[in-house]
Design a protein around this motif. Structure first.
Motif, PDB file in Angstrom:
ATOM      1  N   TYR A   1      -9.988  -8.831  -4.711  1.00 33.40           N
ATOM      2  CA  TYR A   1     -10.439  -9.238  -3.298  1.00 33.40           C
ATOM      3  C   TYR A   1      -9.803  -9.523  -2.651  1.00 33.40           C
ATOM      4  O   TYR A   1      -9.843  -9.058  -1.409  1.00 33.40           O
ATOM      5  CB  TYR A   1     -11.818 -10.144  -4.213  1.00 33.40           C
ATOM      6  N   SER A   2      -9.096 -10.536  -2.831  1.00 32.53           N
ATOM      7  CA  SER A   2      -7.828 -10.753  -2.245  1.00 32.53           C
ATOM      8  C   SER A   2      -6.806  -9.304  -1.210  1.00 32.53           C
ATOM      9  O   SER A   2      -6.911  -9.192   0.163  1.00 32.53           O
ATOM     10  CB  SER A   2      -7.127 -11.969  -2.259  1.00 32.53           C
ATOM     11  N   LYS A   3      -6.430  -8.397  -2.600  1.00 33.81           N
ATOM     12  CA  LYS A   3      -6.168  -7.516  -1.462  1.00 33.81           C
ATOM     13  C   LYS A   3      -7.056  -5.982  -0.935  1.00 33.81           C
ATOM     14  O   LYS A   3      -6.519  -5.380  -0.479  1.00 33.81           O
ATOM     15  CB  LYS A   3      -5.114  -6.379  -3.032  1.00 33.81           C
ATOM     16  N   MET A   4      -8.419  -6.273  -1.614  1.00 30.58           N
ATOM     17  CA  MET A   4      -8.966  -5.787  -0.887  1.00 30.58           C
ATOM     18  C   MET A   4      -9.480  -5.895   0.878  1.00 30.58           C
ATOM     19  O   MET A   4      -9.263  -5.045   1.596  1.00 30.58           O
ATOM     20  CB  MET A   4     -10.446  -5.869  -1.207  1.00 30.58           C
ATOM     21  N   LEU A   5      -8.829  -7.359   0.898  1.00 32.91           N
ATOM     22  CA  LEU A   5      -8.941  -8.005   2.249  1.00 32.91           C
ATOM     23  C   LEU A   5      -8.105  -7.270   2.836  1.00 32.91           C
ATOM     24  O   LEU A   5      -7.911  -7.407   4.690  1.00 32.91           O
ATOM     25  CB  LEU A   5      -9.685  -9.206   2.545  1.00 32.91           C
ATOM     26  N   LYS A   6      -6.936  -7.205   2.168  1.00 34.50           N
ATOM     27  CA  LYS A   6      -5.656  -7.069   3.109  1.00 34.50           C
ATOM     28  C   LYS A   6      -5.497  -5.398   3.270  1.00 34.50           C
ATOM     29  O   LYS A   6      -4.203  -5.064   3.806  1.00 34.50           O
ATOM     30  CB  LYS A   6      -4.332  -7.261   2.412  1.00 34.50           C
ATOM     31  N   ASN A   7      -6.262  -4.378   2.716  1.00 33.54           N
ATOM     32  CA  ASN A   7      -6.438  -3.098   2.821  1.00 33.54           C
ATOM     33  C   ASN A   7      -5.161  -2.788   2.260  1.00 33.54           C
ATOM     34  O   ASN A   7      -4.468  -1.793   2.933  1.00 33.54           O
ATOM     35  CB  ASN A   7      -6.147  -2.401   4.535  1.00 33.54           C
TER      36      ASN A   7
ATOM     37  N   ILE B   1     -14.093   5.530  -9.593  1.00 36.46           N
ATOM     38  CA  ILE B   1     -13.589   4.744  -9.212  1.00 36.46           C
ATOM     39  C   ILE B   1     -13.514   3.600  -7.906  1.00 36.46           C
ATOM     40  O   ILE B   1     -13.323   2.871  -7.604  1.00 36.46           O
ATOM     41  CB  ILE B   1     -11.882   5.242  -8.957  1.00 36.46           C
ATOM     42  N   ALA B   2     -14.064   5.321  -7.301  1.00 34.59           N
ATOM     43  CA  ALA B   2     -14.513   4.523  -5.594  1.00 34.59           C
ATOM     44  C   ALA B   2     -15.983   3.503  -5.962  1.00 34.59           C
ATOM     45  O   ALA B   2     -15.652   2.505  -4.984  1.00 34.59           O
ATOM     46  CB  ALA B   2     -15.113   5.707  -4.776  1.00 34.59           C
ATOM     47  N   ARG B   3     -16.274   3.744  -6.860  1.00 33.61           N
ATOM     48  CA  ARG B   3     -17.508   3.097  -7.291  1.00 33.61           C
ATOM     49  C   ARG B   3     -17.040   1.415  -7.763  1.00 33.61           C
ATOM     50  O   ARG B   3     -17.580   0.346  -7.055  1.00 33.61           O
ATOM     51  CB  ARG B   3     -18.499   3.291  -7.679  1.00 33.61           C
ATOM     52  N   TYR B   4     -15.976   1.427  -8.839  1.00 35.29           N
ATOM     53  CA  TYR B   4     -15.066   0.003  -9.225  1.00 35.29           C
ATOM     54  C   TYR B   4     -14.919  -0.505  -7.818  1.00 35.29           C
ATOM     55  O   TYR B   4     -15.102  -1.865  -7.920  1.00 35.29           O
ATOM     56  CB  TYR B   4     -14.843   0.480 -10.068  1.00 35.29           C
ATOM     57  N   LEU B   5     -14.028   0.266  -6.771  1.00 34.64           N
ATOM     58  CA  LEU B   5     -13.366  -0.189  -6.456  1.00 34.64           C
ATOM     59  C   LEU B   5     -13.842  -0.537  -4.820  1.00 34.64           C
ATOM     60  O   LEU B   5     -13.531  -1.679  -4.228  1.00 34.64           O
ATOM     61  CB  LEU B   5     -12.399   0.629  -5.297  1.00 34.64           C
ATOM     62  N   GLY B   6     -15.582   0.104  -4.523  1.00 30.61           N
ATOM     63  CA  GLY B   6     -16.156  -0.243  -3.358  1.00 30.61           C
ATOM     64  C   GLY B   6     -15.156   0.724  -2.006  1.00 30.61           C
ATOM     65  O   GLY B   6     -15.514  -0.846  -1.547  1.00 30.61           O
ATOM     66  N   VAL B   7     -14.811   1.685  -2.311  1.00 32.95           N
ATOM     67  CA  VAL B   7     -14.159   1.727  -1.334  1.00 32.95           C
ATOM     68  C   VAL B   7     -15.263   3.567  -1.453  1.00 32.95           C
ATOM     69  O   VAL B   7     -15.811   3.695  -2.276  1.00 32.95           O
ATOM     70  CB  VAL B   7     -13.175   2.435  -1.438  1.00 32.95           C
TER      71      VAL B   7
ATOM     72  N   VAL C   1     -15.030   7.248  -1.421  1.00 29.43           N
ATOM     73  CA  VAL C   1     -15.118   8.413  -2.315  1.00 29.43           C
ATOM     74  C   VAL C   1     -13.966   9.000  -1.924  1.00 29.43           C
ATOM     75  O   VAL C   1     -12.413  10.130  -2.448  1.00 29.43           O
ATOM     76  CB  VAL C   1     -15.558   8.854  -2.906  1.00 29.43           C
ATOM     77  N   VAL C   2     -13.847   9.454  -0.416  1.00 32.30           N
ATOM     78  CA  VAL C   2     -12.815  10.194  -0.071  1.00 32.30           C
ATOM     79  C   VAL C   2     -11.516   9.373  -0.032  1.00 32.30           C
ATOM     80  O   VAL C   2     -10.544  10.178   0.140  1.00 32.30           O
ATOM     81  CB  VAL C   2     -13.365  10.567   1.727  1.00 32.30           C
ATOM     82  N   THR C   3     -11.316   7.871   0.319  1.00 34.79           N
ATOM     83  CA  THR C   3     -10.003   7.137   0.510  1.00 34.79           C
ATOM     84  C   THR C   3      -9.379   7.744  -1.487  1.00 34.79           C
ATOM     85  O   THR C   3      -8.093   7.456  -1.111  1.00 34.79           O
ATOM     86  CB  THR C   3     -10.766   5.541   0.900  1.00 34.79           C
ATOM     87  N   VAL C   4     -10.667   7.982  -2.025  1.00 38.48           N
ATOM     88  CA  VAL C   4      -9.506   7.642  -3.883  1.00 38.48           C
ATOM     89  C   VAL C   4      -9.113   8.833  -3.541  1.00 38.48           C
ATOM     90  O   VAL C   4      -8.182   8.864  -4.208  1.00 38.48           O
ATOM     91  CB  VAL C   4     -10.483   7.405  -4.307  1.00 38.48           C
ATOM     92  N   GLY C   5     -10.001  10.015  -3.077  1.00 38.59           N
ATOM     93  CA  GLY C   5      -9.447  11.594  -3.286  1.00 38.59           C
ATOM     94  C   GLY C   5      -8.207  11.573  -2.608  1.00 38.59           C
ATOM     95  O   GLY C   5      -7.520  12.115  -3.317  1.00 38.59           O
ATOM     96  N   LYS C   6      -7.557  10.897  -1.236  1.00 43.61           N
ATOM     97  CA  LYS C   6      -6.834  11.028  -1.015  1.00 43.61           C
ATOM     98  C   LYS C   6      -5.831  10.275  -1.646  1.00 43.61           C
ATOM     99  O   LYS C   6      -4.253  10.439  -1.506  1.00 43.61           O
ATOM    100  CB  LYS C   6      -6.993   9.744   0.934  1.00 43.61           C
ATOM    101  N   ILE C   7      -5.351   9.080  -2.584  1.00 42.58           N
ATOM    102  CA  ILE C   7      -5.114   8.274  -2.697  1.00 42.58           C
ATOM    103  C   ILE C   7      -4.792   9.483  -4.116  1.00 42.58           C
ATOM    104  O   ILE C   7      -3.498   9.261  -4.114  1.00 42.58           O
ATOM    105  CB  ILE C   7      -5.523   7.057  -3.183  1.00 42.58           C
ATOM    106  N   ILE C   8      -5.673   9.599  -4.702  1.00 36.21           N
ATOM    107  CA  ILE C   8      -5.071  10.692  -6.347  1.00 36.21           C
ATOM    108  C   ILE C   8      -4.276  11.966  -5.714  1.00 36.21           C
ATOM    109  O   ILE C   8      -3.217  11.573  -6.421  1.00 36.21           O
ATOM    110  CB  ILE C   8      -6.630  11.167  -6.521  1.00 36.21           C
ATOM    111  N   GLY C   9      -4.533  11.710  -4.599  1.00 35.21           N
ATOM    112  CA  GLY C   9      -4.182  13.119  -3.832  1.00 35.21           C
ATOM    113  C   GLY C   9      -2.496  12.918  -3.662  1.00 35.21           C
ATOM    114  O   GLY C   9      -1.524  13.100  -3.932  1.00 35.21           O
TER     115      GLY C   9
END
Length: 231
Positions: A143-149, A181-187, A189-197
Motif C-alpha cells: 500500500y505504501s509503494k502504491m502511494l509512492k506510484n 494482475i491489475a485487479r490484484y494491484l488495484g491499477v 489493466v493498461v498500466t499493467v500491460g505497459k509494464i509487462i511490455g
C-alpha cells in the motif's frame, strides 16, 4: 516441479498430511468462509487460491494469494485457542475468505489434528506466527509503494513471489493474466500491460502458452528496491 520453499513446506508438513484427505476443488470454490465456523484447515498442494474480501460496492477484492505449501484457515484456527489468538492479535486485523481461482489440489485436515501437530512442533508454530505477521506487513508495504506510484516495483515483487519452478523455468499460473494482475494491484489493466511490455522488451520475462515466464530473475530483482522504470 516446485521451488525450494515449496519443497521445504512439504517436508515440514509430511507427517501432518498423512492424517488428511487429498481432494480436488474446481474454480470458484469458497474453500474457507470467514462467516462460518471453521470445519477444516486445508493445505494447498497445487493451484491458485486467493484471500478475498467483499467491498461496499459488491466487488470482490483480492487481498493476497496463498502460496503452494501454505495452510488455509490458519487465522480462524488461531481464534479457537486463546494463547494463539493473543500472540497474533496485533498482526491480524481482519479475516478473509479463501476462494479458488483455478482448479486446485488440497489436503483437508481436522482442526484438532492441526493444533496437535503445531504444538508438538513448536518451531513450525513459531514460523506460522511469523508468517502471519509478514503477510500483514507485506500488505502495508504494498500500500505504501502504491502511494509512492511504485507500481512496477510491486508488480515485479508479485512475479517473483508467485512464480514456481516448472520444467526448468520460473512460471506463473495461467490465471495471472494482465487483467487479474491489475485487479490484484488495484491499477488499470493498461498500466499493467505497459509494464509487462517493458519487462518483455528488456528480455526479463516472456509469455508462453498463456503463462508469464521469468527469463532473468536477477533483472527482476533489481526492481525490488527503488529502481525506476520508464514505460
Amino acid at each position: 516441479m516446485h521451488g525450494s520453499w515449496y519443497q521445504k513446506a512439504v517436508g515440514d508438513y509430511r507427517e501432518l498430511l498423512r492424517q488428511g484427505t487429498r481432494i480436488h476443488v474446481g474454480k470458484g470454490t469458497r474453500v474457507v468462509d470467514s462467516q462460518k465456523k471453521l470445519e477444516y484447515v486445508y493445505y494447498l498442494e497445487k493451484g491458485v487460491i486467493a484471500l478475498v474480501d467483499l467491498m461496499e460496492d459488491g466487488d470482490e477484492r483480492v487481498f493476497r494469494y496463498h502460496k503452494q505449501g501454505e495452510l488455509l484457515g490458519i487465522f480462524q484456527l488461531y481464534n479457537m485457542v486463546p494463547s494463539l489468538k493473543n500472540s497474533v492479535q496485533h498482526t491480524v486485523c481482519h479475516i478473509y475468505d479463501s476462494v479458488s481461482k483455478s482448479e486446485c489440489v488440497l489436503y483437508r485436515l481436522e482442526p484438532r489434528v492441526v493444533l496437535e501437530f503445531l504444538f508438538e512442533n513448536p518451531e513450525i508454530l513459531v514460523e506460522q506466527v511469523r508468517s502471519t505477521a509478514k503477510i500483514n506487513m507485506s500488505h502495508c508495504f504494498r500500500y505504501s509503494k502504491m502511494l509512492k506510484n511504485r507500481t512496477p516495483n510491486i508488480l515485479c515483487e508479485m512475479l517473483l513471489e508467485f512464480a514456481h519452478l516448472s520444467e526448468g523455468a520460473w512460471k506463473l499460473d495461467k490465471y495471472f493474466s494482465n487483467a487479474e494482475i491489475a485487479r490484484y494491484l488495484g491499477v488499470h489493466v493498461v498500466t499493467v500491460g505497459k509494464i509487462i511490455g517493458k519487462l518483455k522488451e528488456d528480455g526479463l520475462i516472456d509469455r508462453k502458452n498463456g503463462q508469464l515466464v521469468i527469463l532473468d530473475r536477477e533483472g527482476i530483482e533489481e526492481y525490488l528496491g527503488e529502481k525506476n522504470m520508464k514505460y
